[in-house]
Write a protein that holds these residues in place. Structure first.
Motif, short mmCIF file in Angstrom:
data_model
loop_
_atom_site.label_atom_id
_atom_site.label_comp_id
_atom_site.label_asym_id
_atom_site.label_seq_id
_atom_site.Cartn_x
_atom_site.Cartn_y
_atom_site.Cartn_z
N GLU A 1 -65.09 -54.32 -66.77
CA GLU A 1 -66.01 -55.03 -65.87
C GLU A 1 -67.34 -54.31 -65.70
O GLU A 1 -68.27 -54.87 -65.12
N ASP B 1 -69.93 -53.50 -67.64
CA ASP B 1 -71.15 -54.08 -68.22
C ASP B 1 -71.12 -55.61 -68.23
O ASP B 1 -71.90 -56.24 -68.97
N GLN B 2 -70.25 -56.21 -67.43
CA GLN B 2 -70.17 -57.66 -67.41
C GLN B 2 -71.46 -58.34 -66.95
O GLN B 2 -71.83 -59.38 -67.52
N VAL C 1 -74.52 -57.58 -67.54
CA VAL C 1 -75.43 -57.62 -68.69
C VAL C 1 -74.91 -58.60 -69.74
O VAL C 1 -75.69 -59.37 -70.34
N ARG C 2 -73.59 -58.62 -69.96
CA ARG C 2 -73.03 -59.54 -70.95
C ARG C 2 -73.24 -61.00 -70.54
O ARG C 2 -73.51 -61.86 -71.39
N ARG C 3 -73.09 -61.29 -69.27
CA ARG C 3 -73.27 -62.68 -68.82
C ARG C 3 -74.70 -63.15 -69.07
O ARG C 3 -74.95 -64.34 -69.28
N THR D 1 -76.67 -61.92 -71.60
CA THR D 1 -76.99 -61.89 -73.03
C THR D 1 -76.02 -62.69 -73.89
O THR D 1 -76.43 -63.26 -74.90
N ASP D 2 -74.74 -62.73 -73.52
CA ASP D 2 -73.74 -63.43 -74.34
C ASP D 2 -72.66 -63.98 -73.42
O ASP D 2 -71.68 -63.30 -73.12
N GLU D 3 -72.82 -65.20 -72.98
CA GLU D 3 -71.89 -65.79 -72.00
C GLU D 3 -70.50 -65.95 -72.58
O GLU D 3 -69.50 -65.83 -71.87
N VAL E 1 -68.84 -64.11 -74.86
CA VAL E 1 -68.10 -62.84 -74.84
C VAL E 1 -67.73 -62.46 -73.41
O VAL E 1 -66.61 -62.01 -73.14
N ALA E 2 -68.66 -62.65 -72.47
CA ALA E 2 -68.38 -62.33 -71.07
C ALA E 2 -67.24 -63.18 -70.53
O ALA E 2 -66.39 -62.70 -69.77
N ILE F 1 -63.92 -61.85 -71.89
CA ILE F 1 -63.55 -60.60 -71.22
C ILE F 1 -63.03 -60.89 -69.81
O ILE F 1 -62.07 -60.28 -69.35
#
Length: 451
Positions: free
Chosen positions: A148, A150-151, A153-155, A157-159, A161-162, A165
């Motif tokens: 959790e 870096d979630q 940032v992932r949301r 940049t890349d929904e 993958v987020a 996860i």
């Protein structure tokens, strides 16, 4: 951080120079204090305090406990590092988690250990986390916190993958409720990890402990690939029988240089074995180990002795590494690999079992519960009665390799209290001994046919 700890220790008063560097962990030791070093906080980049405690825990040898705390941002971090020697064999703990109580089992996971949950295809690879002393629930919580981190940032940049996860984190959190059983595995090639057995000293049916020989890749990962045994082979088998070989090693207790003596010995009415004994002049530690000098027998051996007299304690015992020990009256079972190979008396082996049980780290000091301590004391008391000849019991040795031995006091006549049974090994036992994939006949013709 360890280098800073060594510098901090060097500033200790001269009067403490003779005190041991690693003191046994005890709440009653008022002189045992951690070293405090001012160090940089990697969260706010201001100065915090690192505390280092060099201590000795039974079974785990020496460890370094480190704790960092920052008063500026309240960030903290704790970890453990093994300061002892790497064990001779790797270890794998496989636990079937079926209840919430199993989530509270204490776990020592070194930084080179791998933690797996096969049902989720989840794995914490070696060196991905620092060594920790925690619980199974704590290991899952650390994994969830790591996923959790870096979630946000992932949301952005890349929904996709987020989202995946988040779904996996939800599965990990549901594991803690134990709505369905799952398997928890800790595999440590260094042999320094541990999973608690709450039923100790009795056998835990949900926990399987497997000791294994490291692969070359695992040895290279631990930095052992360059080690070579400096042993000079004997000129002949006869010379080997008459000569005591000696080679250099380190003491398993204090790590000081020591010598190990090795001798080939013929046991009457049995076979040849190799006895290795180590004496340490620095700390006085003495140990011996026995290896079979012959091949694996065609059948396994089960030896049952009915202990009826104190004189039974003087019987010679050869316990190989593949032998398990059972005392039905105490509901006690010692698995394969534990205590290693030993050539001693029945009294000596029972005392080694008693010492092994008493050194269980989860029944000592602050980590022990009153109920466990009472249970342990009761078991040790009953075992001591057997050693002193005050109680009768059955002593069972089961060796699938057939390389264990218990002296027949009436030899060459039959011993009325001793029963030796030969049996066919199961597929699982042959698999543990590596026999299922071993082919010793007919492989030449198969190789020629393949060409």
């Amino acid at each position: 951080m360890a280098a800073l700890g060594a510098a901090g220790m060097a500033e200790a008063p001269a009067g403490m120079a003779e005190a041991p560097l690693f003191r046994p962990l005890s709440a009653e030791d008022g002189e045992q204090r951690p070293a405090e070093i001012e160090s940089l906080c990697m969260n706010c980049f201001r100065n915090g305090v690192t505390r280092l405690l060099l201590t000795r825990i039974p079974f785990f040898k020496e460890i370094i406990v480190s704790s960092f705390a920052c008063d500026s941002c309240s960030w903290s971090n704790t970890e453990i590092q093994s300061a002892g020697r790497i064990q001779e064999q790797g270890v794998r703990y496989t636990l079937a988690v079926t209840s919430r109580q199993d989530m509270n089992r204490e776990v020592v996971k070194t930084d080179c250990a791998t933690a797996r949950i096969p049902e989720l295809d989840f794995e914490i690879p070696p060196f991905a986390q620092k060594g920790v002393l925690t619980t199974i629930e704590g290991i899952i919580d650390r994994a969830v916190a790591g996923l959790e981190q870096d979630q946000p940032v992932r949301r952005a940049t890349d929904e996709e993958v987020a989202r995946k996860i988040d779904e996996f984190v939800g599965k990990l959190k549901r594991l803690k409720e134990v709505h369905s059983p799952f398997t928890f595995i800790v595999d440590d090639p260094s042999g320094n990890s541990f999973v608690e057995n709450p039923r100790a000293p009795q056998k835990d049916d949900a926990l399987v402990v497997t000791r294994y020989r490291r692969t070359p890749q695992q040895a290279a990962m631990l930095g052992l690939e360059g080690e070579e045994l400096d042993e000079k082979p004997a000129d002949s088998a006869e010379d080997l029988r008459n000569e005591v070989l000696q080679f250099n090693t380190n003491c398993p207790e204090c790590n000081a240089p020591a010598n190990t003596n090795m001798k080939l010995v013929q046991i009457p009415h049995f076979k040849e074995v190799i006895i290795m004994a180590t004496n340490c002049d620095s700390c006085g530690h003495r140990t011996n180990e026995v290896k079979s000098g012959g091949a694996i027998e065609p059948q396994g051996t089960r030896i049952t002795l009915r202990i009826t007299d104190p004189s039974d304690m003087t019987r010679d015992v050869l316990k190989s590494e593949t032998c398990s020990v059972e005392i039905p009256e105490l509901e006690f079972e010692l698995g394969m690999g534990a205590l290693g190979g030993k050539f001693t008396t029945l009294e000596g082996l029972l005392k080694d079992i008693r010492d092994l049980v008493e050194r269980n780290p989860f029944t000592l000091g602050d980590s022990s519960a009153p109920s466990k301590t009472e249970k342990l004391q009761e078991f040790v008391g009953k075992l001591q009665e057997i050693i002193e000849g005050k109680a009768k019991a059955h002593f069972i040795m089961d060796d699938p390799a057939g390389n264990s031995y218990l002296q027949n006091a009436y030899a060459p006549e039959e011993d009325p209290e001793l029963k030796v049974e030969r049996y066919e090994r199961s597929f699982e036992q042959n698999e543990d001994l590596g026999l299922n994939d071993m082919k010793t006949e007919g492989y030449e013709s198969e190789g020629a046919w393949g060409r």
